[in-house]
Design a protein around this motif. Structure first.
Motif, short mmCIF file in Angstrom:
data_model
loop_
_atom_site.label_atom_id
_atom_site.label_comp_id
_atom_site.label_asym_id
_atom_site.label_seq_id
_atom_site.Cartn_x
_atom_site.Cartn_y
_atom_site.Cartn_z
N ALA A 62 0.84 -1.21 0.00
CA ALA A 62 0.00 0.00 0.00
C ALA A 62 0.87 1.25 0.00
O ALA A 62 0.58 2.22 -0.72
CB ALA A 62 -0.93 -0.01 1.22
N LEU A 63 1.93 1.25 0.80
CA LEU A 63 2.83 2.39 0.83
C LEU A 63 3.51 2.58 -0.52
O LEU A 63 3.62 3.70 -1.03
CB LEU A 63 3.88 2.21 1.93
N GLY A 64 3.96 1.48 -1.12
CA GLY A 64 4.60 1.55 -2.44
C GLY A 64 3.67 2.10 -3.50
O GLY A 64 4.05 2.94 -4.31
N ALA A 65 2.41 1.63 -3.47
CA ALA A 65 1.43 2.14 -4.43
C ALA A 65 1.12 3.60 -4.14
O ALA A 65 0.95 4.41 -5.06
CB ALA A 65 0.16 1.31 -4.38
N GLY A 66 1.06 3.95 -2.85
CA GLY A 66 0.79 5.34 -2.48
C GLY A 66 1.88 6.30 -2.91
O GLY A 66 1.61 7.46 -3.21
N ILE A 67 3.10 5.84 -2.96
CA ILE A 67 4.21 6.67 -3.44
C ILE A 67 4.31 6.59 -4.97
O ILE A 67 4.59 7.58 -5.63
CB ILE A 67 5.53 6.23 -2.79
N GLY A 68 4.04 5.41 -5.51
CA GLY A 68 4.17 5.21 -6.96
C GLY A 68 3.20 6.01 -7.79
O GLY A 68 3.56 6.55 -8.85
N VAL A 69 1.96 6.13 -7.35
CA VAL A 69 0.96 6.86 -8.13
C VAL A 69 1.31 8.34 -8.28
O VAL A 69 1.30 8.86 -9.40
CB VAL A 69 -0.46 6.65 -7.53
N PRO A 70 1.66 9.05 -7.19
CA PRO A 70 2.04 10.46 -7.39
C PRO A 70 3.30 10.63 -8.25
O PRO A 70 3.39 11.58 -9.04
CB PRO A 70 2.30 10.99 -5.98
N VAL A 71 4.26 9.72 -8.12
CA VAL A 71 5.46 9.80 -8.95
C VAL A 71 5.09 9.60 -10.42
O VAL A 71 5.58 10.32 -11.31
CB VAL A 71 6.53 8.78 -8.48
N ASN A 76 4.13 12.12 -15.76
CA ASN A 76 3.21 12.46 -16.85
C ASN A 76 3.08 13.98 -17.01
O ASN A 76 3.07 14.49 -18.12
CB ASN A 76 1.82 11.86 -16.58
N ALA A 77 2.98 14.68 -15.88
CA ALA A 77 2.88 16.14 -15.92
C ALA A 77 4.16 16.75 -16.49
O ALA A 77 4.09 17.72 -17.26
CB ALA A 77 2.60 16.68 -14.53
N THR A 78 5.30 16.20 -16.13
CA THR A 78 6.57 16.71 -16.64
C THR A 78 6.65 16.58 -18.16
O THR A 78 7.04 17.53 -18.86
CB THR A 78 7.75 15.96 -15.98
N VAL A 79 6.26 15.42 -18.68
CA VAL A 79 6.26 15.22 -20.13
C VAL A 79 5.27 16.17 -20.79
O VAL A 79 5.59 16.81 -21.80
CB VAL A 79 5.94 13.74 -20.48
N SER A 80 4.08 16.28 -20.23
CA SER A 80 3.05 17.14 -20.82
C SER A 80 3.46 18.61 -20.83
O SER A 80 3.26 19.32 -21.81
CB SER A 80 1.73 16.99 -20.05
N MET A 81 4.03 19.07 -19.74
CA MET A 81 4.38 20.49 -19.65
C MET A 81 5.65 20.84 -20.43
O MET A 81 5.83 21.99 -20.83
CB MET A 81 4.55 20.89 -18.19
#
Length: 147
Positions: A62-71, A76-81
Motif C-alpha cells: 500500500a505504501l509503495g502504491a501510495g508513493i508510486g501513483v504520485p510519482v 506524466n505532468a513533466t512530459v506534458s508540460m
C-alpha cells in the motif's frame, strides 16, 4: 511502440516541412498516433501498474502504491508540460524522436533488468525480489483448498 513513435516523428517532420500541404503525412500521423495509443495500452502502459503491485512485499504494498501513483502522475505532468518547449526548440517530429530514444531505453531496461513474474504466486515474487534473505512469508507454502 517504438516503430509507431518513429513513424510519427517522420510523418510530423514531413508535414511540418511542407507547411501542412501534404495531406498523406497528416493522415499517417493520425494513424500512427492511434497505433501508438493501442500498443501503449497493451504493452508498456500496464507495466507500471501491474509490476509495481507485484514487486513490493505485502506489508509495504500500500505504501509503495501510495508513493508510486504520485510519482507516475508527476512524470506524466513533466512530459506534458515540457512537450511544447521541446517541440518549439527542436521541432515536433524531433520531440517524438526523443520519445523514441526514451522508449528504447525503457524497453531495454524492462527486458534485461526486470524478471518475468508470469505464473508466479505473490509469495514467489516476494522471494524473487527480496535480496539476500528469504522472506518469512515466502518460505511458507500456501495451499488453498487443502486441509
Amino acid at each position: 511502440m517504438v516503430l509507431t513513435l518513429t513513424g510519427l516523428g517522420i510523418f510530423l517532420t514531413v508535414a511540418e516541412q511542407s507547411d501542412g500541404k501534404l495531406i498523406w503525412a497528416l493522415v499517417l500521423s493520425i494513424i500512427t498516433t492511434s497505433a501508438f495509443v493501442m500498443f501503449f495500452n497493451i504493452g508498456l502502459g500496464p507495466v507500471t501498474w501491474v509490476y509495481s503491485a507485484e514487486i513490493f512485499p505485502l506489508k509495504y504494498r500500500a505504501l509503495g502504491a501510495g508513493i508510486g501513483v504520485p510519482v507516475y502522475r508527476l512524470m506524466n505532468a513533466t512530459v506534458s508540460m515540457s512537450f511544447l518547449s521541446i517541440s518549439n526548440a527542436i521541432s515536433t517530429g524531433g520531440a517524438f524522436f526523443i520519445f523514441v530514444g526514451i522508449s528504447v531505453i525503457a524497453l531495454t531496461f524492462f527486458y534485461f533488468f526486470l524478471p518475468e513474474t508470469k505464473r508466479l504466486s505473490l509469495e514467489e515474487m516476494e522471494a524473487l525480489f527480496t535480496r539476500g534473505s528469504r522472506s518469512s512469508n515466502a518460505s511458507k507454502e500456501v495451499e488453498i483448498g487443502k486441509r
